[in-house]
Design an enzyme around this catalytic site. Structure first.
Site, PDB file in Angstrom:
ATOM      1  N   ARG A 136       0.811  -1.222   0.000  1.00  0.00           N
ATOM      2  CA  ARG A 136       0.000   0.000   0.000  1.00  0.00           C
ATOM      3  C   ARG A 136       0.845   1.273   0.000  1.00  0.00           C
ATOM      4  O   ARG A 136       0.306   2.384  -0.006  1.00  0.00           O
ATOM      5  CB  ARG A 136      -0.920   0.014   1.225  1.00  0.00           C
ATOM      6  CG  ARG A 136      -1.830  -1.193   1.301  1.00  0.00           C
ATOM      7  CD  ARG A 136      -2.665  -1.164   2.553  1.00  0.00           C
ATOM      8  NE  ARG A 136      -3.618  -0.078   2.520  1.00  0.00           N
ATOM      9  CZ  ARG A 136      -4.820  -0.146   1.993  1.00  0.00           C
ATOM     10  NH1 ARG A 136      -5.228  -1.270   1.449  1.00  0.00           N
ATOM     11  NH2 ARG A 136      -5.619   0.888   2.010  1.00  0.00           N
ATOM     12  N   ASN A 172      -4.561   6.934   7.114  1.00  0.00           N
ATOM     13  CA  ASN A 172      -4.566   6.655   5.676  1.00  0.00           C
ATOM     14  C   ASN A 172      -5.700   7.480   5.073  1.00  0.00           C
ATOM     15  O   ASN A 172      -6.847   7.312   5.463  1.00  0.00           O
ATOM     16  CB  ASN A 172      -4.796   5.152   5.457  1.00  0.00           C
ATOM     17  CG  ASN A 172      -5.198   4.803   4.028  1.00  0.00           C
ATOM     18  OD1 ASN A 172      -5.941   3.859   3.818  1.00  0.00           O
ATOM     19  ND2 ASN A 172      -4.733   5.536   3.062  1.00  0.00           N
ATOM     20  N   GLY A 173      -5.345   8.391   4.164  1.00  0.00           N
ATOM     21  CA  GLY A 173      -6.377   9.233   3.554  1.00  0.00           C
ATOM     22  C   GLY A 173      -5.852  10.643   3.391  1.00  0.00           C
ATOM     23  O   GLY A 173      -4.639  10.869   3.433  1.00  0.00           O
ATOM     24  N   GLU A 197      -2.465  -3.151 -21.685  1.00  0.00           N
ATOM     25  CA  GLU A 197      -2.101  -3.794 -20.423  1.00  0.00           C
ATOM     26  C   GLU A 197      -0.636  -4.262 -20.462  1.00  0.00           C
ATOM     27  O   GLU A 197       0.094  -4.119 -19.475  1.00  0.00           O
ATOM     28  CB  GLU A 197      -3.072  -4.958 -20.145  1.00  0.00           C
ATOM     29  CG  GLU A 197      -2.777  -5.796 -18.923  1.00  0.00           C
ATOM     30  CD  GLU A 197      -2.727  -5.030 -17.606  1.00  0.00           C
ATOM     31  OE1 GLU A 197      -3.126  -3.852 -17.555  1.00  0.00           O
ATOM     32  OE2 GLU A 197      -2.245  -5.609 -16.630  1.00  0.00           O
ATOM     33  N   LYS A 238       2.209  -2.968 -17.877  1.00  0.00           N
ATOM     34  CA  LYS A 238       3.015  -3.888 -17.052  1.00  0.00           C
ATOM     35  C   LYS A 238       4.491  -3.566 -17.202  1.00  0.00           C
ATOM     36  O   LYS A 238       5.220  -3.515 -16.223  1.00  0.00           O
ATOM     37  CB  LYS A 238       2.815  -5.356 -17.459  1.00  0.00           C
ATOM     38  CG  LYS A 238       1.605  -6.100 -16.994  1.00  0.00           C
ATOM     39  CD  LYS A 238       1.449  -6.302 -15.533  1.00  0.00           C
ATOM     40  CE  LYS A 238       0.850  -5.114 -14.851  1.00  0.00           C
ATOM     41  NZ  LYS A 238      -0.529  -4.905 -14.772  1.00  0.00           N
ATOM     42  N   GLU A 284       5.376  -0.039 -15.577  1.00  0.00           N
ATOM     43  CA  GLU A 284       5.277   0.120 -14.120  1.00  0.00           C
ATOM     44  C   GLU A 284       6.338  -0.667 -13.361  1.00  0.00           C
ATOM     45  O   GLU A 284       6.753  -0.245 -12.294  1.00  0.00           O
ATOM     46  CB  GLU A 284       3.865  -0.142 -13.585  1.00  0.00           C
ATOM     47  CG  GLU A 284       3.317  -1.522 -13.744  1.00  0.00           C
ATOM     48  CD  GLU A 284       1.861  -1.644 -13.290  1.00  0.00           C
ATOM     49  OE1 GLU A 284       1.328  -0.735 -12.640  1.00  0.00           O
ATOM     50  OE2 GLU A 284       1.256  -2.686 -13.593  1.00  0.00           O
ATOM     51  N   HIS A 329      -0.392   6.833 -37.203  1.00  0.00           N
ATOM     52  CA  HIS A 329      -0.737   8.223 -36.890  1.00  0.00           C
ATOM     53  C   HIS A 329       0.141   8.772 -35.764  1.00  0.00           C
ATOM     54  O   HIS A 329      -0.356   9.459 -34.876  1.00  0.00           O
ATOM     55  CB  HIS A 329      -2.224   8.313 -36.533  1.00  0.00           C
ATOM     56  CG  HIS A 329      -3.096   7.794 -37.623  1.00  0.00           C
ATOM     57  ND1 HIS A 329      -3.317   8.498 -38.793  1.00  0.00           N
ATOM     58  CD2 HIS A 329      -3.752   6.617 -37.752  1.00  0.00           C
ATOM     59  CE1 HIS A 329      -4.101   7.777 -39.586  1.00  0.00           C
ATOM     60  NE2 HIS A 329      -4.378   6.631 -38.981  1.00  0.00           N
TER      61      HIS A 329
END
Ligand code: G6P
Length: 614
Positions: A27, A100-101, A487, A491, A494, A510
């Site tokens: 996280r 968290n926030g 996708e 992958k 990242e 194009h």
């Protein structure tokens, strides 16, 4: 984003909290910190970087105490450093909290507190909250839990909070709004709090998922008490966790990502287990049975999602339009929620989210609900916020996904969308009975075909060597292979930090074609199907500019093989099901390239798995 964990009981808190933080590190890993209460004082340790840095800092210390809180941070306000790390604490060291926030009105509150003489150590919005609680507690003469409740009535934003004070050694106070928080109930007055159940499952299966604007007073002598922020008591709803501890371990793989890629034959199978019977020719999607007619008659199906889940939504659009002939729009949740979208009561809005906690996706759903649309969800995490606010939905049953880059969750989402498209098409009569049966059998065979692709692990690894030093990469596909190309590019970028873009193959002309030279790897999904010949022409165009072609082809293909620099064969399948197969070698390629570049594939820089801030 940001992981929080807390413990109160009769054991030493530190080892439990550190272990919990490691489970929650997906996280965010900008910094980590803990506060342990012991003998009327708090010991606070904070360190920039991963939880292991915090552990190293504490290694020489003797941290003791049976109550404590811990935090792993994904930075929003203030750069990732030791000072901005949580927990934040009051000037007298009597209240500490983790958060968290985002506190949106922190600036206004901060100014008021500065005027009252408070000074700030960090640049965070969270520190504002702790001084506000301290101030209310002193001014109103109330204990810190009550002060927190009052403070939250002044706060605009999202939060999951756990607070601790050495003056109340038997208590923790937790609160939530828009960010997830689970309370675990152990034996003999032992309690746990965490952003998800992964730090808790080792100790207890009894949990309470907190609702928005709830406050929990957790007292090891008096038990768990729940209130809303208006101070009315609520009854905790205790649920049993289905999560197993083994699912959170690497199981012999070097990385969670590789384990999760290799789990796909099982996760895809688990996804349709009990929902599909090819022999008898039925699909049963219990979760949304009551909404099937509504979906068939809907004005539009609007899919809202972020990241990889958005790519799954795009595959879903192809499937639902092609098979069920239903009008589908796929929206980035973050754009949808802020652009005053036109939503009718007979629209059905479907959120796709692995975590079920993505702030933008959640907000998009809330908006759709407020306009009277039916809202459905496709989530992986059981009990997550999205799964709880939707009218109905499906769980993907992929099991916990720990690698930050999503793999098995994507194929599970696509599996659900395929089931959904087939079921609606069948009901609507837009596909023939024989095609329905044929596709059911084909879908049932997918896990075995994924296994065959995974057996090419070493072949894919050897291809990866040739491209590990690339600076850019292009991914091309047509039809439902276009989102697979997107996708694939996501992958790669990242986890390996190579700039990559996915394009519909024909769109290459194009713009991206200007980038092609002998250093550009171009990954092309060139499987047999309607647009095969057209993709072959696109490959020729790349070759004419000396680009390197790595093609995903159908087993036995010789035509593309003759043109490509490398090919990876996948078993033949109906075009509708190709995304479930073609994705897998692209995941493996990204994984191996990232490993060869020395990247941390499970925890790529700056990313977090559960994006609970907008
Ligand atoms: C983050 C993750 C992605 C994920 C996206 C949406 O960016 O790193 O892997 O696809 O959030 O998350 P969700 O949980 O809503 O699918």
């Amino acid at each position: 984003m940001c992981g929080i964990v807390a413990y109160i009981g009769h054991k030493e808190a530190y080892p439990i909290i550190i272990k919990g933080l490691k489970r929650l590190e997906y996280r965010g890993y900008d910094s980590a910190g803990i506060a342990i209460s012991n003998n009327g004082a708090l010991s606070v340790y904070k360190k920039q970087g991963k939880v292991s840095n915090l552990e190293a800092l504490i290694a020489q210390e003797s941290v003791q105490g049976t109550a404590g809180i811990g935090h792993t941070r994904w930075a929003t306000h203030g750069e990732p450093n030791d000072i901005n790390a949580h927990p934040h604490y009051s000037s007298d060291g009597k209240i500490a909290l983790i958060h968290n926030g985002i506190i949106e009105n922190y600036d206004a509150i901060k100014k008021e507190l500065i005027n009252k003489g408070y000074s700030f150590r960090s640049e965070t919005d969270t520190e504002v909250l702790v001084h506000l609680v301290d101030d209310i507690s002193k001014v109103e003469g109330v204990w810190y839990g009550e002060a927190l409740r009052i403070a939250l009535n002044h706060v605009v934003g999202a939060y999951a909070i756990v607070a601790i004070s050495p003056d109340f050694p038997d208590r923790l106070v937790a609160a939530r709004k828009s960010s997830p928080l689970v309370v675990g109930i152990g034996e003999n007055g032992e309690y746990f709090c965490a952003s998800d159940a992964s730090p808790i499952v080792e100790y207890t299966k009894n949990v309470v998922y907190m609702e928005d604007e709830e406050i929990a007073v957790i007292d090891r002598k008096e038990g768990l008490k729940l209130y809303n922020i208006g101070d009315q008591p609520k009854t905790p709803y205790i649920q049993k966790l289905e999560l197993e501890l083994e699912a959170l371990e690497k199981g012999g793989y070097e990385h969670f990502m590789l384990k999760e890629i290799h789990e796909q034959p099982r996760s895809i199978h688990d996804c349709f287990r009990g929902r599909l019977n090819a022999e008898k020719g039925w699909i049963s999607l219990g979760g949304i049975r009551d909404y099937e007619q509504k979906m068939i008659q809907a004005n539009r199906l609007i899919i809202v999602a972020c990241g990889t889940s958005w790519h799954a939504g795009l595959v879903g659009e192809y499937l639902l339009e092609d098979l069920a002939r239903i009008n589908v729009e796929v929206e980035y949740a973050s754009e949808f929620r802020y652009r005053n979208p036109i939503i009718h009561e007979n629209d059905v809005v479907i959120a796709i989210s692995q975590s079920g906690e993505t702030a933008d996706t959640l907000a998009a759903l809330e908006l759709a609900k407020s306009k009277g649309a039916t809202i459905l969800g496709i989530c992986n995490v059981v009990g997550s916020s999205i799964s709880r606010i939707t009218d109905a939905g499906y769980y993907t049953h992929a099991g916990p996904e720990i690698g930050v880059a999503s793999t098995k969750a994507f194929t599970a989402q696509v599996t659900i969308l395929t089931l959904m498209a087939l079921q609606l098409a069948h009901k609507k009569g837009t596909i023939s009975q024989s095609r329905f049966h044929e596709l059911l059998s084909e879908l049932e065979a997918i896990p075995e075909k994924v296994k065959q692709i995974l057996a090419k692990n070493d072949h894919v690894e050897s291809i990866s060597k040739a491209y590990k030093d690339a600076s850019n990469a292009l991914y091309l596909g047509r039809g439902s292979s276009f989102p697979v190309a997107l996708e694939g590019a996501l992958k790669l970028k990242e986890i390996s930090y190579i700039h990559a873009e996915g394009y519909p193959a024909a769109e290459m002309k194009h713009g991206p074609i200007a980038l092609i030279d002998e250093n550009m790897p171009v990954f092309v999904i060139a499987t047999q199907g309607n647009s095969y010949e057209k993709v072959v022409s696109n490959i020729q165009e790349v070759k004419a500019r000396k680009g390197k072609i790595i093609a995903i082809v159908t087993e036995g293909d010789t035509h593309v093989k003759a043109m490509a620099d490398h090919v990876i064969e996948i078993p033949a399948a109906d075009e509708v099901l190709v995304p479930l197969l073609a994705t897998v070698p692209l995941q493996l390629l990204s994984y191996f390239i990232a490993v060869m570049r020395g990247c941390n594939v499970d925890q790529p820089r700056n990313l977090a798995k559960s994006v609970t801030v907008e």
